[in-house]
Design a protein around this motif. Structure first.
Motif, PDB file in Angstrom:
ATOM      1  N   ALA A 207      36.983  71.210 -17.077  1.00  0.00           N
ATOM      2  CA  ALA A 207      38.080  71.360 -18.031  1.00  0.00           C
ATOM      3  C   ALA A 207      37.636  72.285 -19.161  1.00  0.00           C
ATOM      4  O   ALA A 207      36.478  72.260 -19.583  1.00  0.00           O
ATOM      5  CB  ALA A 207      38.491  69.994 -18.569  1.00  0.00           C
ATOM      6  N   VAL A 208      38.563  73.103 -19.640  1.00  0.00           N
ATOM      7  CA  VAL A 208      38.261  74.103 -20.658  1.00  0.00           C
ATOM      8  C   VAL A 208      39.102  73.837 -21.902  1.00  0.00           C
ATOM      9  O   VAL A 208      40.304  73.553 -21.798  1.00  0.00           O
ATOM     10  CB  VAL A 208      38.552  75.526 -20.111  1.00  0.00           C
ATOM     11  N   GLY A 209      38.498  73.970 -23.075  1.00  0.00           N
ATOM     12  CA  GLY A 209      39.214  73.863 -24.342  1.00  0.00           C
ATOM     13  C   GLY A 209      39.918  72.535 -24.497  1.00  0.00           C
ATOM     14  O   GLY A 209      39.367  71.476 -24.224  1.00  0.00           O
ATOM     15  N   GLY A 210      41.179  72.612 -24.926  1.00  0.00           N
ATOM     16  CA  GLY A 210      41.969  71.408 -25.158  1.00  0.00           C
ATOM     17  C   GLY A 210      42.182  70.577 -23.910  1.00  0.00           C
ATOM     18  O   GLY A 210      42.392  69.366 -23.995  1.00  0.00           O
ATOM     19  N   ALA A 211      42.102  71.183 -22.750  1.00  0.00           N
ATOM     20  CA  ALA A 211      42.277  70.425 -21.507  1.00  0.00           C
ATOM     21  C   ALA A 211      41.167  69.392 -21.334  1.00  0.00           C
ATOM     22  O   ALA A 211      41.351  68.390 -20.662  1.00  0.00           O
ATOM     23  CB  ALA A 211      42.310  71.365 -20.308  1.00  0.00           C
TER      24      ALA A 211
ATOM     25  N   VAL B 141      47.555  68.100 -24.391  1.00  0.00           N
ATOM     26  CA  VAL B 141      47.410  69.064 -23.292  1.00  0.00           C
ATOM     27  C   VAL B 141      47.445  68.332 -21.954  1.00  0.00           C
ATOM     28  O   VAL B 141      48.097  68.769 -21.001  1.00  0.00           O
ATOM     29  CB  VAL B 141      46.112  69.889 -23.441  1.00  0.00           C
ATOM     30  N   LEU B 142      46.783  67.185 -21.881  1.00  0.00           N
ATOM     31  CA  LEU B 142      46.795  66.402 -20.646  1.00  0.00           C
ATOM     32  C   LEU B 142      48.212  65.948 -20.307  1.00  0.00           C
ATOM     33  O   LEU B 142      48.634  66.022 -19.149  1.00  0.00           O
ATOM     34  CB  LEU B 142      45.857  65.198 -20.776  1.00  0.00           C
ATOM     35  N   ALA B 143      48.964  65.503 -21.296  1.00  0.00           N
ATOM     36  CA  ALA B 143      50.360  65.092 -21.065  1.00  0.00           C
ATOM     37  C   ALA B 143      51.200  66.268 -20.589  1.00  0.00           C
ATOM     38  O   ALA B 143      52.060  66.111 -19.705  1.00  0.00           O
ATOM     39  CB  ALA B 143      50.953  64.491 -22.337  1.00  0.00           C
ATOM     40  N   GLU B 144      50.975  67.449 -21.134  1.00  0.00           N
ATOM     41  CA  GLU B 144      51.702  68.647 -20.685  1.00  0.00           C
ATOM     42  C   GLU B 144      51.376  68.969 -19.229  1.00  0.00           C
ATOM     43  O   GLU B 144      52.261  69.308 -18.447  1.00  0.00           O
ATOM     44  CB  GLU B 144      51.360  69.834 -21.589  1.00  0.00           C
ATOM     45  N   ILE B 145      50.106  68.864 -18.869  1.00  0.00           N
ATOM     46  CA  ILE B 145      49.689  69.116 -17.484  1.00  0.00           C
ATOM     47  C   ILE B 145      50.379  68.134 -16.546  1.00  0.00           C
ATOM     48  O   ILE B 145      50.937  68.520 -15.513  1.00  0.00           O
ATOM     49  CB  ILE B 145      48.152  69.009 -17.348  1.00  0.00           C
ATOM     50  N   LEU B 146      50.351  66.860 -16.908  1.00  0.00           N
ATOM     51  CA  LEU B 146      50.951  65.830 -16.055  1.00  0.00           C
ATOM     52  C   LEU B 146      52.461  66.006 -15.934  1.00  0.00           C
ATOM     53  O   LEU B 146      53.024  65.844 -14.847  1.00  0.00           O
ATOM     54  CB  LEU B 146      50.608  64.436 -16.575  1.00  0.00           C
ATOM     55  N   GLY B 147      53.126  66.333 -17.037  1.00  0.00           N
ATOM     56  CA  GLY B 147      54.580  66.521 -17.008  1.00  0.00           C
ATOM     57  C   GLY B 147      54.987  67.680 -16.113  1.00  0.00           C
ATOM     58  O   GLY B 147      55.882  67.555 -15.273  1.00  0.00           O
ATOM     59  N   ALA B 148      54.316  68.815 -16.276  1.00  0.00           N
ATOM     60  CA  ALA B 148      54.637  69.982 -15.444  1.00  0.00           C
ATOM     61  C   ALA B 148      54.285  69.711 -13.985  1.00  0.00           C
ATOM     62  O   ALA B 148      55.039  70.087 -13.071  1.00  0.00           O
ATOM     63  CB  ALA B 148      53.875  71.206 -15.958  1.00  0.00           C
TER      64      ALA B 148
END
Length: 136
Positions: free
Chosen positions: A12-16, A22-29
Motif C-alpha cells: 500500500a502506498v501513501g494514504g492507502a 482512502v480505504l472506504a473509497e477503495i471499497l466503495g468503488a
C-alpha cells in the motif's frame, strides 16, 4: 460459467496504507464496479500491505487485474494464485474488508503477507471472512 480466482499481495502506498477514508473509497468503488462486472472478493489491509482475492469470469478477473496493476495506491503487486475454480469462496460480497482476527493471525503464524503460499493466502482470507456476518 467457468470461474476464476486471483489472489495477490501488494504494498500500500501513501494514504492507502493508513487512511480509513482512502480505504472506504477503495471499497466503495470496488463494490460498485464488481457488482457491474459480476465479481466477488475480499480485501485485507495489514502492515502496509493489501491481500485481495477476486473471483468471477476469467475475462473480468483479468480486466480488473490490469486496472489494479496501474492503480497508484499500491505497488509491487505479486500474484500469489491465479486459477480456475469450481465455486466462489466469497460469493456473498462483491467486495468487503476482512480484518486480521485472532483466528486469521494463527493462519498467518507470524509470517508477513508477502511470505504467504497460495494455499495459506486463501486460508487466511477465508478464515478472516468467516468472522463476517452474511449479508441478508
Amino acid at each position: 460459467m467457468p470461474l476464476h480466482r486471483a489472489i495477490y499481495v501488494s504494498d500500500a502506498v501513501g494514504g492507502a496504507a493508513t487512511s480509513l477514508l482512502v480505504l472506504a473509497e477503495i471499497l466503495g468503488a470496488s463494490d460498485r464496479n464488481n457488482r457491474r462486472d459480476g465479481l466477488t472478493g475480499v480485501l485485507m489491509r495489514h502492515d502496509d500491505r493489501f491481500l485481495q482475492a477476486i473471483e468471477g469470469r476469467r475475462v473480468d478477473v483479468d480486466r480488473l487485474m490490469d486496472r489494479l496493476r496501474l492503480d497508484p495506491r499500491h505497488e509491487n503487486l505479486r500474484l500469489l494464485s491465479d486459477q480456475n475454480v469450481a465455486e466462489r469462496l466469497f460469493r456473498e460480497w462483491p467486495m468487503t474488508l476482512v480484518e486480521m482476527t485472532p483466528n486469521a493471525a494463527r493462519v498467518l503464524n507470524g509470517a508477513g503477507l508477502d511470505q504467504l503460499s497460495p494455499d495459506r493466502a486463501e486460508a487466511l482470507l477465508t478464515t478472516a471472512a468467516s468472522a463476517l456476518p452474511i449479508p441478508a
